[in-house]
Design an enzyme around this catalytic site. Structure first.
Site: not given
Length: 514
Positions: A105, A182, A206
């Site tokens: 990420k 996210s 997330s």
């Protein structure tokens, strides 16, 4: 022109033949890859090339998933170096993930690669060192394939999986829907077979929500099991690193590789990580004779999700578990407004600025400087505009400096400990081994700017159940439970007490069978 057409046709056929020959890779577990690599049945370069081919086919073209914002240009060379080492030492015992590629990420620091946090403002920021978890994987000879898109600075503000740096990530299962947020790009990468696993971060759902809506496995560990150092912070009271995988066993393998104490993250010094062994725990994992508390608070938002959740409860019974219904106190339904929201508003500015201070001199050093660049970009650069609500949220936080406020101190010193004690007491009084609920009570939402009348959600906040683990610091795993109309996956979650990470992962494994 004719020659060019023939060349293109041949290229398509060659790619199709290559994809057909490599089809087995997408179905391989991490254990399968380890065995094949060690035996020489497959090379690290083959693995890396296969996933890069998948990325080339469907990231910016084909399905246009847009899960990755950066690809590691050194990945093939790094794979070749590992293959050469294995060839020299064919009998050597390599680390579980050696030679295996993965995705990170883009809020995890990566030396030699941009770490933007999804923000166009940080598009040229290259940290001086890797995040702790990234370094652990690289030290174990795993290979970074690239960086995954995310909701900007790990907060969605209604545009799940959108960032000014990376654009909009789509859900590989249904490209009219998002991959939640996210950790949208991380989950989409695994679901689209761009990588066998991906690192993500979780503050208020997330990892778990993106995993749930993409049919993958996601885990939020007990706070402190996995280091946060080198991850752009959102709220360190709740932030944690984590992993998204295709199976629970894969999850266990990666968790064993990245957990552990980090002197740069004091939270990791408060939990005995060496006593939590995930792969070992799977050997005896079973739901037989266990009592599972089914949470009733969050039903009614989507009838199809509720039916999957009801069927999942039957699966618990079929696996030998005893199911009891539990309705949590109303305080567990308002955790965003009572706990996560106020704490996050207090913590973001000082923690974000502490991170900015670690960057090179060409990057903004304060939230005010960051916002000045963001406003300039918003006015001048349409294709890389920030979600207006995200920008407004940052503007509001720039005026907040309240980490010493009575409310903030009260939440951290009184409210959160009370919630932990209350939830522990509920589980003890009902004699349950785990709590069980739909990970989020609605399916993947419609991509911003797209119309899809089939979307149904009667919840004010579909993430509400995910705040329980966030607020308490307790572990939660989400596993796929079914698929509803529109090819939309639905996940269910097991939640346990602090430090019961291996047990919770074991329940996910026993439920899913893999």
């Amino acid at each position: 022109m004719q020659l060019n057409k023939q060349w293109m046709a041949c290229s398509v056929l060659l790619l199709a033949a290559s994809a057909q020959a490599d089809n087995g890779i997408d179905r391989m577990t991490l254990a399968d890859m380890r065995q094949a690599l060690d035996k020489g049945d497959i090379s690290s370069e083959q693995l890396v090339r296969h996933y890069l081919d998948n990325i080339q086919a469907n990231n910016r073209q084909g399905q246009q998933i847009n899960a990755l914002v950066t690809v590691n240009e050194q990945a093939i060379e790094q794979a070749r170096l590992w293959d050469a080492e294995r060839a020299k030492n064919p009998g050597a015992r390599f680390a579980p993930l050696a030679g295996i590629p993965f995705v990170v990420k883009d809020n995890f620091d990566t030396a030699d690669m941009v770490t933007s946090g999804g923000s166009y403002v940080l598009r040229s920021s290259v940290p001086s060192q890797d995040a702790f978890t990234v370094k652990k994987l690289i030290d174990g000879q795993a290979i970074v394939l690239g960086k995954a898109n995310l909701s900007e600075l790990a907060a969605s503000f209604g545009w799940f999986g959108y960032s000014s740096f990376g654009g909009q990530t789509l859900n590989p299962k249904n490209t009219r829907r998002d991959a939640s947020g996210s950790s949208s790009g991380s989950a989409a990468s695994v679901a689209a077979a761009f990588a066998p696993f991906a690192l993500g971060s979780d503050t208020s759902g997330s990892i778990r929500a993106p995993a749930s809506v993409t049919g993958t496995v996601g885990f939020r560990p007990s706070l402190g099991l996995i280091s946060r150092s080198g991850i752009i912070p959102l709220s360190l009271a709740f932030d944690t690193g984590g992993v998204i995988t295709n199976s629970v066993r894969d999850q266990a393998i990666v968790l064993d590789a990245i957990k552990g104490p980090d002197t740069r993250d004091s939270a990791t010094l408060d939990i005995a990580t060496d006593t939590i062994q995930f792969e070992q725990a799977l050997k005896g994992a079973s739901l037989k004779g266990k009592t599972i508390g089914v949470i009733s608070n969050f039903k009614g938002a989507n009838a199809e999700v509720d039916r999957v959740f009801q069927a999942a409860q039957k699966t618990l019974g079929e696996r030998g578990a005893r199911v009891v219904a539990i309705e949590l106190p109303k305080a567990f339904e308002t955790l965003w407004s009572d706990v996560l929201g106020p704490v996050g508003e207090s913590e973001f500015k000082p923690q974000f600025e502490r991170y900015l201070a670690t960057l090179d001199p060409g990057q903004p050093r304060t939230l005010a400087q960051f916002l000045e660049l963001a406003r300039k970009n918003q006015a001048e650069n349409g294709p890389h505009g920030m979600n207006p609500a995200r920008l407004a949220g940052l503007e509001a936080l720039a005026k907040t400096d309240s980490t010493d406020s009575p409310q903030y101190i009260s939440i951290l010193t009184r409210k959160i400990p009370q919630l932990r004690a209350q939830l522990t007491d509920i589980m003890r009084r009902n004699k349950v081994d785990s709590l069980f609920f739909a990970t989020i009570n609605c399916p993947a939402s419609v991509v911003h700017g797209v119309t899809d009348d089939s979307y149904v959600c009667h919840a004010g906040d579909t993430y509400a159940s995910s705040y329980i683990a966030s607020a308490t610091g307790f572990p939660e795993i989400t596993v796929p439970a079914g698929t509803i109309r529109g090819n939309l996956p639905v996940g269910v979650s097991f939640l346990g007490g602090y430090g019961e990470d291996a047990k919770v992962v074991g329940f996910g494994y026993a439920f899913l069978g893999r």
